[in-house]
Design an enzyme around this catalytic site. Structure first.
Site, PDB file in Angstrom:
ATOM      1  CD  GLU A 202       4.228  21.006   6.231  1.00 24.72           C
ATOM      2  OE1 GLU A 202       5.337  20.492   6.453  1.00 24.72           O
ATOM      3  OE2 GLU A 202       4.095  22.098   5.647  1.00 24.72           O
ATOM      4  CD  GLU A 392       3.026  25.525   8.707  1.00 24.30           C
ATOM      5  OE1 GLU A 392       4.026  25.556   7.961  1.00 24.30           O
ATOM      6  OE2 GLU A 392       2.812  24.601   9.508  1.00 24.30           O
TER       7      GLU A 392
HETATM    8  P1  P53 Z   1      11.157  25.924   7.454  1.00 18.05           P
HETATM    9  C1  P53 Z   1       8.943  21.424   3.895  1.00 18.05           C
HETATM   10  C2  P53 Z   1       8.309  22.096   2.865  1.00 18.05           C
HETATM   11  C3  P53 Z   1       7.307  22.986   3.154  1.00 18.05           C
HETATM   12  C4  P53 Z   1       6.949  23.196   4.471  1.00 18.05           C
HETATM   13  O1  P53 Z   1       9.688  25.556   6.964  1.00 18.05           O
HETATM   14  C5  P53 Z   1       7.575  22.501   5.478  1.00 18.05           C
HETATM   15  C6  P53 Z   1       8.576  21.619   5.211  1.00 18.05           C
HETATM   16  C7  P53 Z   1       9.283  20.900   6.305  1.00 18.05           C
HETATM   17  O2  P53 Z   1      10.170  21.785   6.970  1.00 18.05           O
HETATM   18  O3  P53 Z   1       7.262  22.596   6.786  1.00 18.05           O
HETATM   19  C8  P53 Z   1       6.376  23.536   7.310  1.00 18.05           C
HETATM   20  O4  P53 Z   1      11.065  26.162   8.906  1.00 18.05           O
HETATM   21  C9  P53 Z   1       6.212  23.123   8.744  1.00 18.05           C
HETATM   22  C10 P53 Z   1       6.798  24.093   9.730  1.00 18.05           C
HETATM   23  C11 P53 Z   1       7.993  24.779   9.128  1.00 18.05           C
HETATM   24  C12 P53 Z   1       7.520  25.600   7.943  1.00 18.05           C
HETATM   25  O5  P53 Z   1       6.886  24.778   6.992  1.00 18.05           O
HETATM   26  O6  P53 Z   1      11.968  24.731   7.092  1.00 18.05           O
HETATM   27  O7  P53 Z   1       4.880  22.812   9.083  1.00 18.05           O
HETATM   28  O8  P53 Z   1       7.079  23.407  10.916  1.00 18.05           O
HETATM   29  O9  P53 Z   1       8.688  25.583  10.016  1.00 18.05           O
HETATM   30  C13 P53 Z   1       8.620  26.378   7.266  1.00 18.05           C
HETATM   31  O10 P53 Z   1      11.548  27.140   6.692  1.00 18.05           O
END
Ligand code: P53
Length: 496
Positions: A202, A392
């Site tokens: 990211e 993801e």
């Molecule tokens: P969490 C922001 C917006 C979208 C994805 O997020 C993001 C973030 C920053 O947190 O991060 C990604 O755990 C990231 C992972 C993260 C996952 O999304 O906040 O690559 O490390 O865990 C989900 O719900």
């Protein structure tokens, strides 16, 4: 024609070292920023803890490089705080059990990250840490045992803390050299075990979020953000060049936080504002890493915030020569962009903007929008025409454990089914999509909030936000559902 996933499509899941491994002070590992970051919730931020120049403990709002600790303060682990990433879900000791469960689901790919601070505890060490190298070798060998292809993120928000403190992190051009050295070591070490690499997780977050979530970035924030990105682009491009020399079969991907932006109204001002959000938030990094040059709109962006980039001789050649082989991204939600005042805003962590009346929202305020994934895939593929990976995608939700231990997470199944259908539609429209790794295939610590109860996994981990629990693993309903999806190369999800 019946929609289908191509033969050999990669199915699996994804985690990140700092959110899963724990063992933060074992195996010679150095500290990273999440080790000094407390837990938060949907409404309260995570804090970064420190000792100030007079020896007084304190905590600053915000996390990662967004946290501003006072002049002269040092990051510190405080006895009075709980740090969820210290133990995380103990993947460090339980990886064999976890990878066996992934294999049971039928994974052909598993995305994980290497913790830079396990390899170079301070970032600038002369020699790599052997224990760290041995650990990942054993993890990759375990994957290979089950014919699971590792997909390795080289950096997942975890610059060694010593590099932050002693060099100012990615503001400093020296980080490029440290990162490239780290890459050379891991590429040589794992050249026969790993083929797929992602340079920076990211990468676009640094500047994309400066005008979201109620943030109003100052010119100084943009100056720093764009300069940090320039250094990371260089680091990525040089790593790609070196990697391809070490093993010509290596495949590199960038990694973008893929939020689909829509104009909230058909007011032409909104349409244009939305286009500009795509440029600043999404295309800016993708264009450099895939096309090998800054976008046509980049000068306007810099001018808007009075940014003067330090681009040195040879940098642009490096960017041109170090383009990635594939475009990879996370996808969770869409956002609405508008120039109008609106009272109907979404308030959640990492989601902002006008509420979209056509969508529903998760308990953390993230829009459920599978069509937005199809839209993103089609738009991006048409722009770059390189293979894409969704690395993801998932639903953070509360889970309830029934008396018999079962977990009926139909909401999660519905979320993934809808996104799998959207991917098949994009493939039908000509998109070369090659992989899907769901986020947090096993419950891990949330990056945004530090919570355990914001669960993404198909595998449940018995652990709460304060670190209580056996850490035992168990299979949710989604585990069995995904197993069937994988056994049928996606077909069972398309037919439901
Ligand atoms: P969490 C922001 C917006 C979208 C994805 O997020 C993001 C973030 C920053 O947190 O991060 C990604 O755990 C990231 C992972 C993260 C996952 O999304 O906040 O690559 O490390 O865990 C989900 O719900």
């Amino acid at each position: 024609m019946v929609k289908a996933f191509p033969k050999g499509f990669f199915w699996g899941g994804a985690i990140a070292a700092n959110q899963a491994e724990g063992a933060y002070n074992e195996g010679g590992r150095g500290l990273v920023q999440t080790d000094v970051t407390t837990g938060g919730t949907v409404n309260s931020p995570r804090y970064t803890t420190y000792i100030d120049k007079d020896g007084k403990p304190g905590k600053a709002g915000g996390m990662g490089h967004h946290a501003r600790i006072p002049e002269g303060a040092k990051y510190a682990v405080l006895d009075t705080e709980y740090y969820p990433n210290h133990k995380a879900v103990d993947f460090y000791h339980r990886y064999k059990e976890d990878i066996a469960l992934f294999a049971e689901m039928g994974y052909s790919i598993f995305r994980l990250s290497i913790s830079w601070a396990r390899i170079f505890p301070n970032g600038d060490d002369v020699e790599p840490n052997q224990e760290g190298l041995d650990f990942y070798r054993s993890v990759f060998e375990e994957c290979r045992k089950y014919n699971i292809e590792p997909l390795v993120s080289i950096w997942h928000f975890d610059t060694p803390l010593a590099l932050e403190e002693n060099y100012g992190g990615w503001n400093n051009r020296k980080l490029v050299g440290f990162y490239v050295r780290y890459c050379e070591v891991i590429f040589n070490e794992y050249k026969d075990l790993v083929k797929y690499w992602l340079t920076f997780n990211e990468i676009n977050n640094t500047t994309m979020f400066l005008d979201m979530m109620g943030n109003k970035g100052t010119d100084a924030d943009y100056q720093a953000g764009y300069q940090q990105l320039h250094h990371q682009f260089l680091a990525s491009a040089r790593a790609v060049q070196i990697g391809h020399r070490i093993n010509p079969d290596f495949k590199f991907g960038n990694m973008i936080c893929g939020i689909t932006f829509y104009p909230a109204t058909c007011d032409p001002a909104d349409i244009l504002a939305n286009q500009h959000k795509w440029e600043s938030g999404i295309y800016y990094c993708g264009d450099v890493q895939v096309k090998g040059k800054y976008g046509t709109y980049a000068k306007r962006l810099w001018k808007e915030h009075n940014v003067e980039l330090d681009i040195r001789e040879g940098d642009l050649e490096d960017l041109a020569n170090g383009t990635v082989d594939m475009y990879t991204f996370s996808y969770y939600m869409s956002n609405n962009v508008t120039t109008h005042d609106t009272d109907d805003k979404v308030a959640g962590n990492f989601s902002t903007g006008a509420r979209n009346p056509y969508l529903t929202y998760s308990d953390w305020g993230w829009a459920h929008d599978p069509r937005g994934l199809q839209y993103y895939l089609e738009k991006i593929y048409d722009r770059y025409e390189v293979p894409l990976m969704v690395v993801e995608n998932g639903l953070g939700a509360f889970d309830t454990v029934e008396e018999d231990g079962s977990i009926h997470d139909d909401y999660r199944i519905d979320y993934h089914r809808a996104h799998i259908k959207a991917m098949a539609d994009a493939i039908d429209n000509g998109v070369d999509l090659i992989a899907y790794t769901t986020w947090g295939c096993i419950d891990i610590v949330s990056a945004g909030t530090g919570e355990m109860r914001k669960r993404y996994g198909f595998i449940y981990v018995d652990m709460d936000d304060e670190g209580n629990g056996t850490m035992n693993r168990s299979r949710k309903d989604s585990f069995y559902w995904y197993q069937k999806v994988l056994a049928t190369n996606g077909q069972s999800a398309l037919e439901e």
